[in-house]
Design an enzyme around this catalytic site. Structure first.
Site, PDB file in Angstrom:
ATOM      1  N   GLU A   1      77.234  50.294  43.699  1.00  0.00           N
ATOM      2  CA  GLU A   1      76.783  51.594  44.185  1.00  0.00           C
ATOM      3  C   GLU A   1      78.006  52.486  44.348  1.00  0.00           C
ATOM      4  OE1 GLU A   1      74.523  53.890  47.841  1.00  0.00           O
ATOM      5  OE2 GLU A   1      73.870  51.875  47.275  1.00  0.00           O
TER       6      GLU A   1
ATOM      7  N   HIS B 162      77.649  56.023  45.263  1.00  0.00           N
ATOM      8  CA  HIS B 162      76.979  57.257  45.662  1.00  0.00           C
ATOM      9  C   HIS B 162      77.964  58.368  46.021  1.00  0.00           C
ATOM     10  CE1 HIS B 162      72.971  58.641  47.708  1.00  0.00           C
ATOM     11  NE2 HIS B 162      73.465  59.543  46.890  1.00  0.00           N
TER      12      HIS B 162
ATOM     13  N   GLU C  81      72.121  53.947  42.886  1.00  0.00           N
ATOM     14  CA  GLU C  81      72.707  55.244  43.212  1.00  0.00           C
ATOM     15  C   GLU C  81      74.130  55.391  42.692  1.00  0.00           C
ATOM     16  OE1 GLU C  81      70.205  56.599  47.102  1.00  0.00           O
ATOM     17  OE2 GLU C  81      71.879  55.254  47.459  1.00  0.00           O
TER      18      GLU C  81
ATOM     19  N   GLU D 255      62.646  52.584  46.017  1.00  0.00           N
ATOM     20  CA  GLU D 255      62.738  52.835  47.455  1.00  0.00           C
ATOM     21  C   GLU D 255      61.667  53.867  47.805  1.00  0.00           C
ATOM     22  OE1 GLU D 255      66.639  53.873  48.897  1.00  0.00           O
ATOM     23  OE2 GLU D 255      67.609  52.313  47.708  1.00  0.00           O
TER      24      GLU D 255
END
Length: 1023
Positions: free
Chosen positions: A415, A417, A469, A536
């Protein structure tokens, strides 16, 4: 960076070099079990030796380490001054480093300017040391020409390893094993392993998950010996053909020193140990074993997780068993067929949650019991799937999911992000990691390769995920290709393509985060090319999970295939406070800055693994069996794919005004995938005359015990309410009493009770029974609730600020006393809400000498563009001893307008149990559809509230804290020791929402319009 020859010396430059992610590491392989046989003792051994337990450690600044001259790696180094630490464990949990929690941003942002692949200058390293003596069985294997590895099953974030002063290797990606061959470094007697575990490395850019940033050796460390002839890897395809009902198993083996094996044989056994197939093959370095078609094999699914044992035996030229490799397998076929994901030929719907490995005392160093508790919660609450957010989990988790029956999306440890997202969700493609940057490709492909190689053989793993992400780019194409090069069958999931549709080809599934149900429906209605899942959704932060039924209703579309609630467990950490007490804390409580504070509290279970009230809703909406009850029948829709309802008991009950009066057990055998209407001869005539309403209930329960619940455990229910014919009780004729109309107060006495209504205080100021007082202060009009996390995120507080004080600071501008007769008086009070409109609210009390009081609160509706009202009713302060609650309404857990798939019945609880300890204190404990409620002390004395004749049910809660106490506190332990009880009796309360916790408001149908009249009409009595 792959290495064909061993590198002898460590280099500090590797830490910030994104192209170096492993040095001297053993290639990733399957996690099958291996056993060796000792012909002299006739004993079997897995040839593993745990190095868990106490280690020595010192945490220093990374700049203080001098590579290849560091004394701590030497055998004779004196580490007596080092701290003691338990492995597995985190440095933070041992108090050796500070806890840090951030969501999107990198934790050093602002202290330094993040620029990849650079690492922070303020970097720590933990210097670990452990002495060990190799077990005889491992030493014997080594001396017989075998090898010995050291395996780090989990660490953060990068490690350098030395054994007996010699450099072993370097590893990143701490969520899959880092294994190193240390055969040549070991000697007789005591050996020393030294590890430099770094807080930050270039790997930190790839591990920006929404979690606590915890470090150290947090999974097991062990020695693993392998015989001279060793099965290094097993890649097993255990297929089941739904058309023919036949199965097959194909295994590709990588065998080290296969030329020194005489034969390699294979056996397949069922769960009882019966051999269902066996064969022998000639040894070959890359041996393939195929069973051909197998009949009589039971397929694996979450509904019926049947496992078989595949056993491969290596015989050396002396006729001895060199090694036995064992892997449990489940025969199943998972495919995308005509754009729909199917298991064993049937369309699957994932009823899932995203799960971090977490414990409030151990962080991510969770135990086997933690994992068992989690999988049991899933089975008991109808969750059939978990996404391993956002990293591969411990190996034992996959075995448990195979055994209990849980579908998995296995997610790569990736990830990034904070590299591509600025505040306000502003996309910065040019800074995205990994994007299309070639220098990140090796590390990212290595991560997905390690996961797939390790977990390939687990039937529970249905989908591979490329991470979370991390935007998208060419690196993801390389990762996607690697996955399908290894595994052409399982689909690949990656949500990041939603930000750049040029890369749609790197996901086989349309997958989105927090898309609203109406947006998902638009996709489903427009000839979708891919199956859809919400990787999600239903952000379960605090008091949440409202309007979940809008998502489960989408199951009517074939290509809607479910979703994963964010998330499974509250990430909160126990900490000792200055007064010596221990309480749960969240981000920012450990001096960590920057921080995202309580945003880690999104669990269906609290941090201590106790279910939250939200789980009640999830369990009912996720159930595979849907029960629709009518006056003469029950309709059962069986959404199980393979299991008939004949496996369950159905309990039928009749409740008369909430109390059970009749029960019967039935067996309804509805095949999987079918819906049947079944006649039921409810004994209504026996009970209709004695009740105002009858609840007809059918409950699906386990007919026999399982490994996750006892016989009789309830999985789902259906109810309907039918009118009874019991006439409303005639009003009790007032007894002789006294009505006193005074100058300041009006009093009504009778039946041992007294009511005192004040002209100046604006209402009821005393209500007593045998000298027990039930009014500490006049019940007050309320138009407010303590904000939920979703309220804060959606700006409900800002938009509805006027309602916070509207009731609290309302002023009484008039009263009217009317003596209806000699035994009855009515006091009506006109309140002016503290708003610019000065809306008039009427509160009236009608009391008579029976001691009963009718309370009527009327809001007339205010024309104009006013924000909707959070709640409307009264809040009443009671003496602290009145903490017990018994009510007839939707329960047993708290319910809200948009979250009340609950049972109607009579429930018993208390104010303390009804207070859900959400990380940030907030609105809690509400009960919808209440017909009556009793608030009592330990002796049963107290207050009864009932809906008035002809009135609608009401909402209510009993809490040890007022709404404003909850609003003020930021942690549960900041709430004061209870000195009163706070009863809220509401005409309505708005829903709690659930789409997300940062933007989406409660859906309009669950608001309370300010321009419409609202009425609360209840009867009060003392008992």
């Amino acid at each position: 960076m792959a290495n064909e020859t061993r590198i002898e010396h460590a280099s500090e430059t590797w830490l910030a070099d994104s192209t170096v992610f492993e040095v001297n590491r053993v290639p990733a392989h399957s996690d099958h079990k291996c056993y060796a046989h000792d012909p002299q003792t006739n004993e079997w051994s897995d040839l593993r030796q745990s190095l868990d337990g106490e280690w020595r450690v010192e945490v220093v600044q990374a700049s203080d380490i001098e590579f290849n001259e560091e004394p701590f790696v030497r055998e004779n180094f004196d580490d007596s001054a080092f701290e003691r630490i338990q492995v597995p464990g985190h440095l933070q949990m041992a108090g050796l480093m500070n806890n840090k929690y951030v969501n999107i941003q990198y934790p050093w942002d602002g202290h330094e300017n993040p620029a990849e692949p650079n690492i922070p200058e303020n970097n720590h390293v933990a210097l670990y040391r452990k002495t060990f003596t190799m077990a005889n069985r491992l030493a014997d294997t080594k001396n017989a020409g075998g090898t010995v590895s050291i395996v780090f099953h989990g660490m953060a974030t990068a490690i350098y390893v030395w054994v007996n002063g010699m450099f072993v290797g370097y590893g990143e990606d701490g969520f899959t094993p880092n294994e190193f061959d240390i055969t040549e470094m070991l000697h007789d007697g005591e050996n020393v392993v030294a590890v430099a575990c770094y807080e930050y490395s270039s790997a930190s850019w790839l591990e920006d998950q929404d979690f606590w940033r915890l470090h150290g050796l947090f999974r097991s460390v062990e020695l693993a010996a392998q015989p001279h002839v060793h099965i290094e890897n097993m890649q097993i395809e255990s297929d089941w053909d739904p058309e023919s009902g036949s199965a097959s198993l194909d295994a590709a083996l990588t065998v080290r020193n296969a030329a020194d094996a005489a034969t390699i044989s294979a056996t397949l056994k069922d769960s009882d140990g019966n051999v269902v197939w066996e064969t022998a093959n000639c040894a070959d370095p890359d041996t393939s074993i195929s069973t051909g078609l197998l009949n009589g094999i039971r397929p694996w699914s979450a509904e019926d997780p049947v496992l078989y044992e595949f056993e491969v035996t290596v015989i050396d030229h002396a006729g001895n068993i060199a090694e036995v490799a064992v892997q449990k397998v489940g025969f199943r076929r998972f495919r995308i067929e005509d754009g729909i994901m199917t298991i064993n030929g049937k369309r699957i719907v994932f009823k899932g949650a995203d799960r971090h490995e977490f414990d409030p005392k151990r962080g991510r160093a969770i135990t086997e019991q933690d994992m068992i508790d989690d999988v049991v919660f899933c089975k008991r609450h109808n969750l059939n799937a978990i996404r391993t957010s956002h990293y591969p989990n411990q190996e034992r988790w996959y075995e448990l999911c195979d055994e209990y029956g849980i579908y998995l999306i296995d997610e790569t440890n990736l990830e990034t992000h904070g590299s591509w997202c600025l505040p306000g969700d502003v996309l910065t493609e040019e800074t995205a990691v990994p994007g299309s940057k070639a220098h990140w490709e090796g590390a990212c492909v290595d991560r997905v390769n390690s996961m797939v190689r390790r977990d390939y053989n687990h039937p529970s793993v249905l989908i591979w995920s490329l991470g979370n992400e991390s935007y998208t780019g060419d690196v993801f194409r390389a990762m996607y290709k690697r996955v399908h090069d290894i595994d052409p069958n399982r689909p690949v999931h990656y949500e990041g393509v939603t930000h750049n549709r040029d890369y749609n080809d790197v996901t086989d599934i349309e997958t989105r985060m927090y898309a609203h149900a109406d947006a998902i429906e638009e996709y489903l209605k427009n000839d979708p090319q891919k199956p859809y899942i919400s990787c999600e959704y239903m952000h379960a932060m605090g008091n949440s999970c409202g309007n979940m039924d809008e998502y489960t209703a989408l199951e009517r579309y074939p290509k809607y295939q479910g979703g994963f609630i964010w998330d499974f467990i509250d990430q909160a950490i126990y900490a000792t406070q200055p007064d010596g007490t221990t309480s749960l804390r969240y981000g920012g409580d450990f001096g960590d800055r920057p921080s995202d504070y309580e945003f880690s509290g999104n669990g269906l279970v609290f941090a201590d693994r106790k279910p939250t009230p939200k789980a009640q809703e999830v369990k009912q909406l996720y159930s595979n069996v849907h029960i629709d009850v009518a006056e003469d029948s029950v309709t059962i829709k069986n959404d199980n794919l393979f299991t008939s309802t004949g496996e369950y008991t159905f309990v039928l009950r009749v409740l008369a005004d909430g109390e059970p009066v009749w029960q019967s057990e039935r067996r309804f055998d509805v095949p999987a995938g079918s819906t049947e209407k079944l006649d039921v001869d409810w004994p209504l005539d026996l009970y209709r005359d004695g009740a105002s309403e009858l609840v007809l209930e059918v409950s699906q329960r386990l007919a026999k015990a399982t490994n996750w619940a006892v016989a009789g455990y309830e999985l789902a229910f259906g109810q309907t309410v039918v009118a009874g014919s019991k006439k409303a009780s005639a009003p009790v004729k007032p007894v002789d009493g006294i009505v006193t109309v005074g100058r300041w107060n009006v009093g009504v006495q009778g039946s041992g009770r007294e009511v005192l209504l004040s002209r100046t205080q604006g209402g009821l100021v005393s209500y007593t029974f045998n000298n027990r007082e039930f009014v500490l202060r006049r019940p007050a009009v309320t138009t407010f609730r303590a904000l939920t996390d979703n309220d804060r995120g959606a700006g409900h507080g800002f938009e509805r600020a006027q309602w916070l004080g509207a009731g609290r600071y309302a002023r009484c501008i008039g009263n009217e006393i009317e003596q209806i007769d000699e035994n009855t008086v009515k006091a009506s009070y006109t309140y002016e809400l503290a708003t610019p409109q000065r809306t008039k609210v009427t509160v009236s009390y009608t009391a008579d000498t029976t001691g009963r009081v009718n309370l009527h609160v009327e809001y007339p509706g205010e024309p104009g563009d006013l924000p909707t009202i959070p709640a409307f009713g009264i809040e009443w302060t009671l003496p602290v001893q009145y903490s017990n609650l018994r009510f007839f309404g939707a329960g047993p857990e708290e319910t809200y307008q948009d979250r009340k798939h609950a049972k109607l019945g009579v429930w018993s609880t208390d104010a303390f149990k009804d207070h859900a300890p959400y990380l940030m204190p907030q609105e809690t404990g509400n009960h919808e559809d209440v017909r009556w409620a009793e608030i009592t002390d330990e002796k049963g004395h107290g207050l009864r509230i009932s809906r008035a004749e002809g009135a609608e049910p009401f909402a209510m809660s009993l809490q040890p804290y007022s709404s404003f106490m909850l609003e003020e506190a930021q942690h549960q332990d900041e709430l004061p020791a209870p000195k009163h009880m706070f009863l809220r009796v509401l005409a309505e309360q708005m829903g709690v929402g659930g789409d997300d916790s940062w933007m989406s408001p409660v859906h309009p149908q669950y608001h309370i319009p300010a321009d419409q009249p609202i009425s609360l009409d209840v009867d009060l009595d003392l008992i």
